[in-house]
Design a protein around this motif. Structure first.
Motif, PDB file in Angstrom:
ATOM      1  N   LYS A  76     -11.635  35.525   7.462  1.00  0.00           N
ATOM      2  CA  LYS A  76     -10.384  35.611   8.210  1.00  0.00           C
ATOM      3  C   LYS A  76     -10.616  36.188   9.594  1.00  0.00           C
ATOM      4  N   ARG A  77     -11.423  37.226   9.661  1.00  0.00           N
ATOM      5  CA  ARG A  77     -11.700  37.872  10.946  1.00  0.00           C
ATOM      6  C   ARG A  77     -12.405  36.922  11.908  1.00  0.00           C
ATOM      7  N   ALA A  78     -13.282  36.080  11.365  1.00  0.00           N
ATOM      8  CA  ALA A  78     -14.018  35.136  12.205  1.00  0.00           C
ATOM      9  C   ALA A  78     -13.195  33.908  12.569  1.00  0.00           C
ATOM     10  N   GLY A  79     -12.016  33.782  11.972  1.00  0.00           N
ATOM     11  CA  GLY A  79     -11.202  32.599  12.221  1.00  0.00           C
ATOM     12  C   GLY A  79     -11.812  31.347  11.632  1.00  0.00           C
ATOM     13  N   SER A  80     -12.560  31.502  10.543  1.00  0.00           N
ATOM     14  CA  SER A  80     -13.261  30.371   9.938  1.00  0.00           C
ATOM     15  C   SER A  80     -12.307  29.452   9.182  1.00  0.00           C
ATOM     16  N   ARG A  81     -12.631  28.165   9.172  1.00  0.00           N
ATOM     17  CA  ARG A  81     -11.974  27.224   8.279  1.00  0.00           C
ATOM     18  C   ARG A  81     -12.561  27.470   6.900  1.00  0.00           C
ATOM     19  N   THR A  82     -11.730  27.849   5.959  1.00  0.00           N
ATOM     20  CA  THR A  82     -12.218  28.423   4.711  1.00  0.00           C
ATOM     21  C   THR A  82     -11.853  27.591   3.499  1.00  0.00           C
ATOM     22  N   VAL A  83     -12.796  27.507   2.568  1.00  0.00           N
ATOM     23  CA  VAL A  83     -12.526  26.933   1.247  1.00  0.00           C
ATOM     24  C   VAL A  83     -12.983  27.945   0.201  1.00  0.00           C
ATOM     25  N   GLU A  84     -12.303  27.959  -0.934  1.00  0.00           N
ATOM     26  CA  GLU A  84     -12.691  28.802  -2.058  1.00  0.00           C
ATOM     27  C   GLU A  84     -13.029  27.923  -3.250  1.00  0.00           C
ATOM     28  N   ILE A  85     -14.114  28.257  -3.925  1.00  0.00           N
ATOM     29  CA  ILE A  85     -14.500  27.501  -5.111  1.00  0.00           C
ATOM     30  C   ILE A  85     -14.859  28.482  -6.225  1.00  0.00           C
ATOM     31  N   ASN A  86     -14.820  27.998  -7.451  1.00  0.00           N
ATOM     32  CA  ASN A  86     -15.185  28.823  -8.597  1.00  0.00           C
ATOM     33  C   ASN A  86     -16.699  28.773  -8.769  1.00  0.00           C
ATOM     34  N   SER A  87     -17.375  29.645  -8.067  1.00  0.00           N
ATOM     35  CA  SER A  87     -18.837  29.658  -8.134  1.00  0.00           C
ATOM     36  C   SER A  87     -19.355  31.083  -8.082  1.00  0.00           C
ATOM     37  N   SER A  88     -20.612  31.214  -8.484  1.00  0.00           N
ATOM     38  CA  SER A  88     -21.335  32.473  -8.352  1.00  0.00           C
ATOM     39  C   SER A  88     -21.821  32.617  -6.903  1.00  0.00           C
ATOM     40  N   HIS A  89     -22.701  33.586  -6.698  1.00  0.00           N
ATOM     41  CA  HIS A  89     -23.295  33.761  -5.376  1.00  0.00           C
ATOM     42  C   HIS A  89     -24.143  32.555  -4.992  1.00  0.00           C
ATOM     43  N   ALA A  90     -24.680  31.863  -5.995  1.00  0.00           N
ATOM     44  CA  ALA A  90     -25.560  30.708  -5.746  1.00  0.00           C
ATOM     45  C   ALA A  90     -24.763  29.412  -5.668  1.00  0.00           C
ATOM     46  N   SER A  91     -23.715  29.395  -4.890  1.00  0.00           N
ATOM     47  CA  SER A  91     -22.838  28.220  -4.786  1.00  0.00           C
ATOM     48  C   SER A  91     -23.590  26.986  -4.310  1.00  0.00           C
ATOM     49  N   TYR A  92     -24.551  27.157  -3.411  1.00  0.00           N
ATOM     50  CA  TYR A  92     -25.283  26.029  -2.849  1.00  0.00           C
ATOM     51  C   TYR A  92     -26.175  25.346  -3.881  1.00  0.00           C
ATOM     52  N   ILE A  93     -26.454  26.050  -4.980  1.00  0.00           N
ATOM     53  CA  ILE A  93     -27.240  25.471  -6.069  1.00  0.00           C
ATOM     54  C   ILE A  93     -26.334  24.926  -7.167  1.00  0.00           C
ATOM     55  N   SER A  94     -25.304  25.690  -7.525  1.00  0.00           N
ATOM     56  CA  SER A  94     -24.455  25.287  -8.646  1.00  0.00           C
ATOM     57  C   SER A  94     -23.445  24.212  -8.275  1.00  0.00           C
ATOM     58  N   GLN A  95     -23.044  24.163  -6.998  1.00  0.00           N
ATOM     59  CA  GLN A  95     -22.044  23.182  -6.581  1.00  0.00           C
ATOM     60  C   GLN A  95     -22.467  22.509  -5.271  1.00  0.00           C
ATOM     61  N   PRO A  96     -23.553  21.760  -5.293  1.00  0.00           N
ATOM     62  CA  PRO A  96     -24.052  21.147  -4.055  1.00  0.00           C
ATOM     63  C   PRO A  96     -23.092  20.140  -3.433  1.00  0.00           C
ATOM     64  N   ASP A  97     -22.267  19.472  -4.242  1.00  0.00           N
ATOM     65  CA  ASP A  97     -21.320  18.508  -3.669  1.00  0.00           C
ATOM     66  C   ASP A  97     -20.274  19.212  -2.812  1.00  0.00           C
TER      67      ASP A  97
END
Length: 263
Positions: A231-252
């Motif tokens: 929020k502070r960075a003004g980022s376009r944000t998405v939330e997903i149900n993932s662990s810290h390793a989101s890039y591995i568990s949810q690559p799509d």
């Protein structure tokens, strides 16, 4: 040559020239795809981006994933920036976890970074540190951390942090298959105490557009901390149900966010 044949040759040459000119103008109007650069975080390495990398390469993107030394945000940023200097054209810089503290200053050193993508990552403000964010948004991750000394060039000792392999899946990658997590835990790279204590400089997310992926089940950087930084960075944000390793568990889902930034 018969006058009619000569006319046909002239017409054909003129047509070919016009087509070539049109193609050149079209190419000039079509921007080249940006290069996607990954910066991994602590307790991991660049191989974790493999599935996302394949998806991006299948779509025609060039991907680079330099190693992150994990010795301190400023020196790590200088190293990553040196690896990205040969890249011509725009760059989308994608960071995971501690890698965010490195990608943010690296973007200033490179100069052609047009978008920042934070994956469960540190988007620090000036004067903040990794430890500072953890103290502000505490969680249980400290229970899994272990320390070991390492020699410094001046003969003194530094301190490295690593995750207890027996608790790696619980905290880092609860939604990743156990066999894969065992490999990750055995190959994890430690981060130095000085790196997580080092304060950040003026952030480039104030001037470069950013995107942020929040993992709702993250046990390393709390979701509350991620929402605060995004929020502070003004980022376009998405939330997903993932662990810290989101890039591995949810690559799509991760690829989808990177493609948004790339466009």
């Amino acid at each position: 040559m018969h006058p009619f044949a000569r006319s046909l040759v002239t017409f054909a040459a003129a047509t070919a020239a016009a087509i070539a000119l049109h193609a050149g103008e079209a190419a000039a109007r079509t921007p080249a795809k940006p290069t996607i650069a990954f910066v991994h975080g602590a307790f991991a390495d660049a191989s974790g981006f493999g599935e996302v990398t394949s998806r991006l390469q299948d779509r025609g993107y060039t991907v680079v994933s330099p190693a992150n030394p994990l010795r301190g945000p400023a020196s790590d940023a200088a190293y990553v920036a040196s690896a990205l200097q040969p890249v011509k054209g725009p760059i989308v810089l994608v960071a995971h976890s501690y890698g965010g503290a490195v990608a943010t200053p690296a973007a200033k050193l490179v100069g052609n970074v047009k978008a920042l993508v934070y994956l469960n990552a540190l988007a620090l403000d000036a004067g903040e540190s990794n430890f500072g964010i953890i103290e502000r948004f505490p969680n249980r991750f400290g229970e899994a951390l272990r320390t070991r000394p390492f020699p410094l060039p001046d003969g003194t000792e530094g301190t490295d942090f690593f995750v207890d392999p027996a608790r790696f899946r619980e905290f880092f990658a609860a939604d990743v298959p156990a066999r894969a997590v065992a490999r990750m835990a055995s190959a994890q790279r430690a981060v130095s105490l000085s790196a997580v204590q080092e304060p950040a400089g003026e952030p480039t997310w104030k001037t470069i557009p950013s995107w942020y992926l929040i993992g709702r089940q993250d046990e390393v950087i709390s979701p509350a901390a991620q929402r605060f930084m995004a929020k502070r960075a003004g980022s376009r944000t998405v939330e997903i149900n993932s662990s810290h390793a989101s890039y591995i568990s949810q690559p799509d889902r991760v690829t989808e966010l990177i493609l948004r930034a790339a466009r």
